[in-house]
Scaffold this motif. Structure first.
Motif, PDB file in Angstrom:
ATOM      1  N   GLU A   1       0.835  -1.211   0.000  1.00  0.00           N
ATOM      2  CA  GLU A   1       0.000   0.000   0.000  1.00  0.00           C
ATOM      3  C   GLU A   1       0.865   1.254   0.000  1.00  0.00           C
ATOM      4  O   GLU A   1       0.398   2.345   0.299  1.00  0.00           O
ATOM      5  N   GLN A   2       2.145   1.103  -0.331  1.00  0.00           N
ATOM      6  CA  GLN A   2       3.067   2.234  -0.389  1.00  0.00           C
ATOM      7  C   GLN A   2       3.543   2.446  -1.823  1.00  0.00           C
ATOM      8  O   GLN A   2       3.601   1.474  -2.575  1.00  0.00           O
ATOM      9  N   PRO A   3       3.903   3.638  -2.240  1.00  0.00           N
ATOM     10  CA  PRO A   3       3.927   4.871  -1.453  1.00  0.00           C
ATOM     11  C   PRO A   3       2.547   5.459  -1.202  1.00  0.00           C
ATOM     12  O   PRO A   3       2.420   6.403  -0.440  1.00  0.00           O
ATOM     13  N   MET A   4       1.506   4.926  -1.866  1.00  0.00           N
ATOM     14  CA  MET A   4       0.130   5.310  -1.542  1.00  0.00           C
ATOM     15  C   MET A   4      -0.778   4.172  -2.000  1.00  0.00           C
ATOM     16  O   MET A   4      -0.345   3.274  -2.728  1.00  0.00           O
ATOM     17  N   TYR A   5      -2.029   4.184  -1.530  1.00  0.00           N
ATOM     18  CA  TYR A   5      -2.968   3.135  -1.940  1.00  0.00           C
ATOM     19  C   TYR A   5      -2.974   2.996  -3.454  1.00  0.00           C
ATOM     20  O   TYR A   5      -3.052   3.988  -4.178  1.00  0.00           O
ATOM     21  N   PHE A   6      -2.927   1.761  -3.937  1.00  0.00           N
ATOM     22  CA  PHE A   6      -2.843   1.533  -5.380  1.00  0.00           C
ATOM     23  C   PHE A   6      -4.073   2.073  -6.108  1.00  0.00           C
ATOM     24  O   PHE A   6      -3.998   2.494  -7.256  1.00  0.00           O
ATOM     25  N   GLN A   7      -5.212   2.054  -5.421  1.00  0.00           N
ATOM     26  CA  GLN A   7      -6.422   2.583  -6.073  1.00  0.00           C
ATOM     27  C   GLN A   7      -6.309   4.092  -6.302  1.00  0.00           C
ATOM     28  O   GLN A   7      -6.894   4.616  -7.259  1.00  0.00           O
ATOM     29  N   LEU A   8      -5.559   4.761  -5.442  1.00  0.00           N
ATOM     30  CA  LEU A   8      -5.332   6.195  -5.640  1.00  0.00           C
ATOM     31  C   LEU A   8      -4.419   6.410  -6.855  1.00  0.00           C
ATOM     32  O   LEU A   8      -4.644   7.327  -7.660  1.00  0.00           O
ATOM     33  N   LEU A   9      -3.437   5.533  -7.010  1.00  0.00           N
ATOM     34  CA  LEU A   9      -2.571   5.611  -8.191  1.00  0.00           C
ATOM     35  C   LEU A   9      -3.382   5.370  -9.467  1.00  0.00           C
ATOM     36  O   LEU A   9      -3.158   6.008 -10.493  1.00  0.00           O
ATOM     37  N   PHE A  10      -4.343   4.455  -9.370  1.00  0.00           N
ATOM     38  CA  PHE A  10      -5.269   4.222 -10.489  1.00  0.00           C
ATOM     39  C   PHE A  10      -6.046   5.499 -10.806  1.00  0.00           C
ATOM     40  O   PHE A  10      -6.157   5.918 -11.972  1.00  0.00           O
ATOM     41  N   ALA A  11      -6.568   6.149  -9.751  1.00  0.00           N
ATOM     42  CA  ALA A  11      -7.355   7.372  -9.942  1.00  0.00           C
ATOM     43  C   ALA A  11      -6.504   8.470 -10.589  1.00  0.00           C
ATOM     44  O   ALA A  11      -6.970   9.183 -11.482  1.00  0.00           O
ATOM     45  N   LEU A  12      -5.244   8.586 -10.150  1.00  0.00           N
ATOM     46  CA  LEU A  12      -4.363   9.616 -10.720  1.00  0.00           C
ATOM     47  C   LEU A  12      -4.104   9.333 -12.202  1.00  0.00           C
ATOM     48  O   LEU A  12      -4.135  10.243 -13.040  1.00  0.00           O
ATOM     49  N   ASP A  13      -3.873   8.072 -12.537  1.00  0.00           N
ATOM     50  CA  ASP A  13      -3.702   7.702 -13.948  1.00  0.00           C
ATOM     51  C   ASP A  13      -4.960   8.029 -14.754  1.00  0.00           C
ATOM     52  O   ASP A  13      -4.882   8.454 -15.909  1.00  0.00           O
ATOM     53  N   ARG A  14      -6.107   7.823 -14.134  1.00  0.00           N
ATOM     54  CA  ARG A  14      -7.367   8.100 -14.838  1.00  0.00           C
ATOM     55  C   ARG A  14      -7.555   9.600 -15.060  1.00  0.00           C
ATOM     56  O   ARG A  14      -8.066  10.020 -16.097  1.00  0.00           O
ATOM     57  N   VAL A  15      -7.160  10.406 -14.075  1.00  0.00           N
ATOM     58  CA  VAL A  15      -7.258  11.865 -14.250  1.00  0.00           C
ATOM     59  C   VAL A  15      -6.456  12.268 -15.478  1.00  0.00           C
ATOM     60  O   VAL A  15      -6.932  13.024 -16.337  1.00  0.00           O
ATOM     61  N   LYS A  16      -5.237  11.725 -15.594  1.00  0.00           N
ATOM     62  CA  LYS A  16      -4.410  12.049 -16.771  1.00  0.00           C
ATOM     63  C   LYS A  16      -5.087  11.591 -18.057  1.00  0.00           C
ATOM     64  O   LYS A  16      -5.125  12.313 -19.050  1.00  0.00           O
ATOM     65  N   ALA A  17      -5.636  10.391 -18.029  1.00  0.00           N
ATOM     66  CA  ALA A  17      -6.257   9.845 -19.240  1.00  0.00           C
ATOM     67  C   ALA A  17      -7.502  10.623 -19.647  1.00  0.00           C
ATOM     68  O   ALA A  17      -7.800  10.753 -20.832  1.00  0.00           O
ATOM     69  N   LEU A  18      -8.217  11.131 -18.642  1.00  0.00           N
ATOM     70  CA  LEU A  18      -9.482  11.817 -18.929  1.00  0.00           C
ATOM     71  C   LEU A  18      -9.305  13.315 -19.160  1.00  0.00           C
ATOM     72  O   LEU A  18     -10.241  13.990 -19.599  1.00  0.00           O
ATOM     73  N   ALA A  19      -8.110  13.838 -18.869  1.00  0.00           N
ATOM     74  CA  ALA A  19      -7.879  15.292 -18.932  1.00  0.00           C
ATOM     75  C   ALA A  19      -8.263  15.921 -20.273  1.00  0.00           C
ATOM     76  O   ALA A  19      -8.874  17.003 -20.299  1.00  0.00           O
TER      77      ALA A  19
END
Lengths: 329, 329
Positions: free
Chosen positions: A73-91
């Motif tokens: 779960e480091q450096p942050m929750y993997f689902q948060l990393l998924f969300a960040l990738d999605r923000v980039k993809a949806l930008a």
């Protein structure tokens, strides 16, 4: 072909009665020590028909937290990393995000700045990336991401960031008639697309946090649309609630790694008969990460005290586990 | 000795692949006819490995409505009869009910008058009898009631008011690798205490309507308290939502008896591959009850039209079922 099948079945017939006593051999990544011994003793006591602590198979319910218990779960929750990738993809579809927090910071690569907005910022990111599509569309997005995205530190697929000793523990319990469930603060529909393949846990045995969905007809075809509204938070006191709602029985064994799992372990321990509660303690800064009382991710403070007071099993990752990840040398 | 064992195992090996073709023999209470044939054809098509419609075992999810599909629902939902019995039992602790609707009418035996208050009155009765206690206390109350209370018309235990042909159907599906679930508008915690014994469906495979629960410590012991607040209504468009939340897979077979099951059947039918949707049509006024389009309980109107239009199986209870209840002569 038939002969091989015959031999396999004969073998099975011969092996089944001895299975529970072989728990030790099913845990090769566990060093001999009190944690491994406690697991074996629990499995033997609850599955040996002559034991006073015997538990019938249908009541052998074991619940596992996911983040920090089954995978890292480091450096942050993997689902948060998924969300960040999605923000980039949806930008590209959201030009307004360039001037709108928390998206503006995120798109500049400033995760800390984006999350400075606290829970509200987090909720905005989650809803922008997890709501508005059908359940099938979301499942496909998760499948695509989990098959390709790499962990920022190890460069491994996230599904390779699972703990080998815990996979062996899951398999040991199932080989002894236990039904294994995930009970995680993570999103239920974020986990279900891959838990069967990675953990051997089918979708109907995954409990997690959720947003609301709505049934509707779209061009004459029924769909479930994901709404930007929190349905259930499966964390802390929410875990026994989620267990009751989805499983409807009290587990006899529960596994966690943080204070967010404490109520699940308390609920499990408070039942009658033999019980097993285990905390995974992150003590290995070299092979994984070392953190507990002060961590903002997976904080283990109250839980560590209660585990000691109640005699629960606390896994010392550094000393109890021969290897942490399957790909380790 | 060894030879006999070998022969027994060989026999097993030879018989297993033929199991699905024996579905007919597992349905003795079904008359030969299109309904029984449709069931057998579906089971064979989805379980025969050489069939183009073969479905792997983990995807063989079958969902069943309860009231009017697995057990009777006349002269009113059995859970409502439970609630009425509870109002009587709790009345001594609630002297104020004598002057307070809907309780005052109920205590005078005037059920119709009590229910004249519509949904609001019903909700008051449900909350007064289903909330305020721990989950364990409620479970015990249900267990006591279901073990002793008798149906007002037949004088039978409610657990004897289950449909024998549907029990055979459940068993047939499970014998062919299906996982059977209940998806009912009834209360999830009202069903779970007895569904395993009566239907062979364990608590974790029961989906239903629910009220909220809260985790709390009572004298140092963790409990879940049932709150007077609706959590989820598992009816109509709620059924696909409940299926998605609890099961996380789309069923390949669904069974209902009313318009409240229509969305569940639509959701099931809309998946890819072989699908099976079945409506139980209450056509037997002598052995059970006859009702459909005009009924205020278990109304089947839109659903009947859609079943005909889509070629779903409609069971004619009078003609398709040799017997309805196990105790029938």
């Amino acid at each position: 072909m038939k002969l091989i099948r015959l031999m396999a079945i004969t073998l099975l017939v011969l092996l089944v009665p001895a299975m529970s006593t072989q728990a030790a051999d099913l845990l090769p990544s566990w060093n001999d020590g009190p944690s491994k011994q406690a697991i074996i003793e629990f499995v033997n006591a609850t599955t040996d028909k002559t034991s006073p602590k015997f538990v019938p198979p249908e009541e052998r319910i074991a619940t596992f937290d996911n983040d920090g218990t089954l995978w890292a779960e480091q450096p942050m929750y993997f689902q948060l990393l998924f969300a960040l990738d999605r923000v980039k993809a949806l930008a590209p579809q959201h030009p307004e995000w360039k001037d709108q927090e928390p998206f503006a910071s995120l798109l500049k690569g400033d995760v800390k700045g984006a999350l400075a907005g606290g829970e509200h910022a987090l909720l905005e990111i989650v809803m922008a990336t997890h709501a508005g599509m059908t359940t099938e569309e979301f499942t496909q997005t998760v499948k695509d991401w989990i098959a390709t995205a790499k962990h920022p530190k190890t460069g491994r697929l996230y599904t390779e960031m699972v703990y080998q000793p815990m996979l062996e523990l899951l398999a040991t319990l199932r080989a002894n008639g236990f039904k294994t469930f995930i009970v995680s603060g993570g999103g239920i529909e974020f986990m279900r697309p891959w838990t069967e393949k990675v953990y051997g846990i089918p979708p109907e045995q995954v409990v997690g946090s959720s947003i609301k969905t709505k049934f509707e007809m779209r061009d004459g075809k029924p769909v479930l649309t994901r709404l930007a509204e929190v349905d259930f938070v499966d964390d802390g006191p929410g875990k026994p609630v989620g267990i009751n709602s989805h499983i409807g029985r009290r587990p006899i064994a529960a596994f966690g790694n943080s204070d967010g799992d404490l109520e699940m372990l308390q609920w499990t321990a408070a039942g009658g008969g033999k019980r097993f509660c285990l905390y995974v303690h992150h003590t290995d800064a070299e092979r994984e990460w070392a953190y507990d009382r002060q961590s903002h991710i997976g904080k283990l403070d109250k839980g560590l005290d209660e585990a000691k007071a109640k005699g629960w099993t606390v896994v010392d990752m550094k000393n109890d586990w021969k290897r942490i990840f399957a790909w380790e040398k």
